[in-house]
Design a protein around this motif. Structure first.
Motif, PDB file in Angstrom:
ATOM      1  N   GLU A  45       1.676  -8.385   4.749  1.00  0.00           N
ATOM      2  CA  GLU A  45       2.971  -8.028   5.313  1.00  0.00           C
ATOM      3  C   GLU A  45       3.574  -6.946   4.444  1.00  0.00           C
ATOM      4  O   GLU A  45       4.033  -7.205   3.332  1.00  0.00           O
ATOM      5  CB  GLU A  45       3.896  -9.241   5.394  1.00  0.00           C
ATOM      6  N   ASN A  46       3.579  -5.719   4.947  1.00  0.00           N
ATOM      7  CA  ASN A  46       4.117  -4.583   4.209  1.00  0.00           C
ATOM      8  C   ASN A  46       5.581  -4.357   4.588  1.00  0.00           C
ATOM      9  O   ASN A  46       6.043  -4.843   5.615  1.00  0.00           O
ATOM     10  CB  ASN A  46       3.298  -3.323   4.528  1.00  0.00           C
ATOM     11  N   MET A  47       6.313  -3.632   3.740  1.00  0.00           N
ATOM     12  CA  MET A  47       7.740  -3.360   3.963  1.00  0.00           C
ATOM     13  C   MET A  47       8.519  -4.660   4.138  1.00  0.00           C
ATOM     14  O   MET A  47       9.435  -4.771   4.959  1.00  0.00           O
ATOM     15  CB  MET A  47       7.934  -2.455   5.185  1.00  0.00           C
ATOM     16  N   SER A  48       8.141  -5.638   3.338  1.00  0.00           N
ATOM     17  CA  SER A  48       8.741  -6.972   3.415  1.00  0.00           C
ATOM     18  C   SER A  48       9.992  -7.011   2.542  1.00  0.00           C
ATOM     19  O   SER A  48       9.992  -7.497   1.419  1.00  0.00           O
ATOM     20  CB  SER A  48       7.725  -8.026   2.957  1.00  0.00           C
ATOM     21  N   ASP A  80      16.440  -7.890   3.233  1.00  0.00           N
ATOM     22  CA  ASP A  80      15.532  -7.748   4.370  1.00  0.00           C
ATOM     23  C   ASP A  80      15.962  -6.563   5.226  1.00  0.00           C
ATOM     24  O   ASP A  80      17.148  -6.391   5.523  1.00  0.00           O
ATOM     25  CB  ASP A  80      15.524  -9.020   5.215  1.00  0.00           C
ATOM     26  N   VAL A  81      14.992  -5.755   5.616  1.00  0.00           N
ATOM     27  CA  VAL A  81      15.247  -4.608   6.475  1.00  0.00           C
ATOM     28  C   VAL A  81      14.864  -4.934   7.911  1.00  0.00           C
ATOM     29  O   VAL A  81      15.589  -4.628   8.851  1.00  0.00           O
ATOM     30  CB  VAL A  81      14.468  -3.368   5.983  1.00  0.00           C
ATOM     31  N   PRO A 133      -6.407 -15.807   6.879  1.00  0.00           N
ATOM     32  CA  PRO A 133      -5.713 -15.858   5.588  1.00  0.00           C
ATOM     33  C   PRO A 133      -4.500 -14.923   5.548  1.00  0.00           C
ATOM     34  O   PRO A 133      -4.502 -13.856   6.148  1.00  0.00           O
ATOM     35  CB  PRO A 133      -6.776 -15.401   4.588  1.00  0.00           C
ATOM     36  N   PHE A 134      -3.488 -15.354   4.823  1.00  0.00           N
ATOM     37  CA  PHE A 134      -2.331 -14.503   4.541  1.00  0.00           C
ATOM     38  C   PHE A 134      -2.416 -14.108   3.077  1.00  0.00           C
ATOM     39  O   PHE A 134      -2.421 -14.952   2.186  1.00  0.00           O
ATOM     40  CB  PHE A 134      -1.031 -15.253   4.820  1.00  0.00           C
ATOM     41  N   LEU A 135      -2.475 -12.794   2.813  1.00  0.00           N
ATOM     42  CA  LEU A 135      -2.708 -12.313   1.453  1.00  0.00           C
ATOM     43  C   LEU A 135      -1.434 -12.093   0.657  1.00  0.00           C
ATOM     44  O   LEU A 135      -1.460 -12.118  -0.576  1.00  0.00           O
ATOM     45  CB  LEU A 135      -3.514 -11.008   1.493  1.00  0.00           C
ATOM     46  N   GLY A 136      -0.322 -11.827   1.346  1.00  0.00           N
ATOM     47  CA  GLY A 136       0.917 -11.654   0.611  1.00  0.00           C
ATOM     48  C   GLY A 136       1.824 -10.605   1.222  1.00  0.00           C
ATOM     49  O   GLY A 136       1.507  -9.970   2.233  1.00  0.00           O
ATOM     50  N   ARG A 137       2.981 -10.420   0.565  1.00  0.00           N
ATOM     51  CA  ARG A 137       4.008  -9.482   1.021  1.00  0.00           C
ATOM     52  C   ARG A 137       4.174  -8.356   0.004  1.00  0.00           C
ATOM     53  O   ARG A 137       4.195  -8.603  -1.202  1.00  0.00           O
ATOM     54  CB  ARG A 137       5.351 -10.190   1.206  1.00  0.00           C
ATOM     55  N   VAL A 138       4.336  -7.143   0.507  1.00  0.00           N
ATOM     56  CA  VAL A 138       4.622  -5.980  -0.338  1.00  0.00           C
ATOM     57  C   VAL A 138       5.969  -5.419   0.098  1.00  0.00           C
ATOM     58  O   VAL A 138       6.136  -5.045   1.261  1.00  0.00           O
ATOM     59  CB  VAL A 138       3.538  -4.897  -0.207  1.00  0.00           C
ATOM     60  N   PRO A 139       6.943  -5.350  -0.802  1.00  0.00           N
ATOM     61  CA  PRO A 139       8.266  -4.867  -0.395  1.00  0.00           C
ATOM     62  C   PRO A 139       8.303  -3.353  -0.212  1.00  0.00           C
ATOM     63  O   PRO A 139       7.462  -2.628  -0.749  1.00  0.00           O
ATOM     64  CB  PRO A 139       9.164  -5.288  -1.566  1.00  0.00           C
ATOM     65  N   LEU A 140       9.285  -2.893   0.558  1.00  0.00           N
ATOM     66  CA  LEU A 140       9.601  -1.467   0.576  1.00  0.00           C
ATOM     67  C   LEU A 140      10.033  -1.074  -0.827  1.00  0.00           C
ATOM     68  O   LEU A 140      10.936  -1.689  -1.397  1.00  0.00           O
ATOM     69  CB  LEU A 140      10.739  -1.194   1.563  1.00  0.00           C
TER      70      LEU A 140
END
Length: 375
Positions: free
Chosen positions: A236-239, A282-283, A301-308
């Motif tokens: 999940e990018n731009m998280s 959150d955007v 699988p869910f690998l993780g979140r990368v924030p903006l």
């Protein structure tokens, strides 16, 4: 054998018990009687596509093949591909990055390789190298003007992808990262077909949190399942937007939509020890639980979140590794904390564990990352 692995294609409107278009009995067996494709199959060349055999032989020199896919455009897929390649190379892996986004090649920009050209040798096309252990191939290197539009139909795009896979001399490398365009169109079908005998490790699916992106990502995951490509996981990018407080600007709303910059006043009232805190908001609204819930529902699988992260965006614009605190045009960055860095490190380590079975990163590489020396 490669010839055995290249399964025959069966047309959608074929009769039951179709022997396949590449079979020696295609168009001639009893099962072909009355089939609308009978005459075409009977006269078409038989046997496996020799280019597919050549691709399989070329891919034997590559230990791990990873596709980076997204259902929706603009979710940061190419940024993730570029930083994944940088990070793997920084961990002393031999890495190739293949850009098959024929109409929108952004990888040369993100790797700092604009203006470079492809060279040919007796062994094939030579990748353009960022570092000794990081090579790149893209149609972007073939354009006389980077602003030229590539207006190609599917067959021509597919032919170039096949040529990239067949003719690029990557040598013996650990990873080939393939950055694909968004969607499930010709390029995706081609890469799945061309690599089906090459033991692809799997695909990473990149999305943003909101449902308008998740809808298309579900289609991408179903595509992978249909063509037999394992899904290594979803990112999940731009998280959320993450940035140090002292990098924000603050405004006071005024009449008729006007705004007054009050950044100095806010920072004067904020204790110095808090000014370097990370602020996050959150955007995008994840109305149905975002990528993590979607991955759970679809059993991947869910690998993780990368924030903006403005620093991550800046690294992509400047064509360098996000893990490098000092690079071209970055003297003013100092050693700012990059909010996206821990998330990227954790995701990349999971991928290495999935592909290599490694349990922990190389300690010298991790220390280099902490010191901001990866580039």
């Amino acid at each position: 054998m490669a010839e055995q692995a290249l399964a025959a294609e069966v047309p959608a409107d074929a009769n039951a018990h179709c022997p396949g278009t590449s079979s020696e009995t295609a168009g001639k067996s009893a099962a072909c009687a009355g089939c609308p494709n009978q005459e075409i199959c009977a006269t078409a060349p038989k046997g496996p596509d020799p280019d597919l055999i050549a691709i399989e032989r070329r891919m034997r020199n590559i230990k791990h093949k990873i596709l980076v896919l997204s259902g929706k455009g603009g979710v940061g897929k190419s940024t993730f591909s570029a930083q994944l390649a940088f990070a793997l190379a920084a961990r002393s892996r031999e890495v190739g990055l293949l850009d098959i986004d024929i109409c929108g090649p952004s990888i040369p920009k993100m790797l700092g390789l604009e203006g470079e050209e492809i060279h040919q040798s007796n062994a094939g096309w030579s990748p353009v190298y960022v570092e000794d252990n990081l090579g790149v191939m893209s149609i972007g290197f073939m354009l006389q003007n980077p602003d030229d539009a590539v207006i190609w139909r599917g067959p021509r795009k597919n032919a170039l992808i096949k040529q990239f896979l067949k003719d690029v001399d990557w040598g013996n490398i650990d990873y080939l990262v393939v950055d694909a365009p968004p969607g499930t169109s010709d390029e995706h079908i081609s890469i799945a077909q061309f690599l089906k005998a090459s033991n692809v490790d799997g695909a990473i699916i990149v999305t943003t949190p909101q449902e308008v992106s998740i809808i298309d990502v579900r289609k991408e995951i179903n595509f992978c399942k249909k063509v037999g490509i394992p899904v290594l996981g979803v990112v999940e990018n731009m998280s959320g937007l993450s940035q140090q407080l002292d990098k924000f600007r603050f405004f006071s709303p005024g009449p008729n939509g006007s705004q007054q910059d009050v950044t100095d006043q806010v920072m004067q009232h904020l204790p110095a020890e808090l000014q370097s805190c990370i602020a996050q908001t959150d955007v995008f609204h994840a109305s149905k639980g975002g990528a993590q819930q979607m991955a759970k529902d679809m059993q991947v699988p869910f690998l993780g979140r990368v924030p903006l992260d403005p620093l991550l965006s800046r690294a992509a614009e400047e064509g360098r590794s996000a893990f490098a605190s000092v690079g071209k045009n970055t003297k003013d960055l100092g050693h700012q904390f990059m909010p996206s860095l821990p998330a990227l490190q954790a995701i990349i380590q999971q991928l290495m564990q999935l592909t290599e079975g490694t349990k922990r990163p190389d300690e010298s590489a991790l220390q280099s990352e902490r010191n901001g020396t990866l580039h």
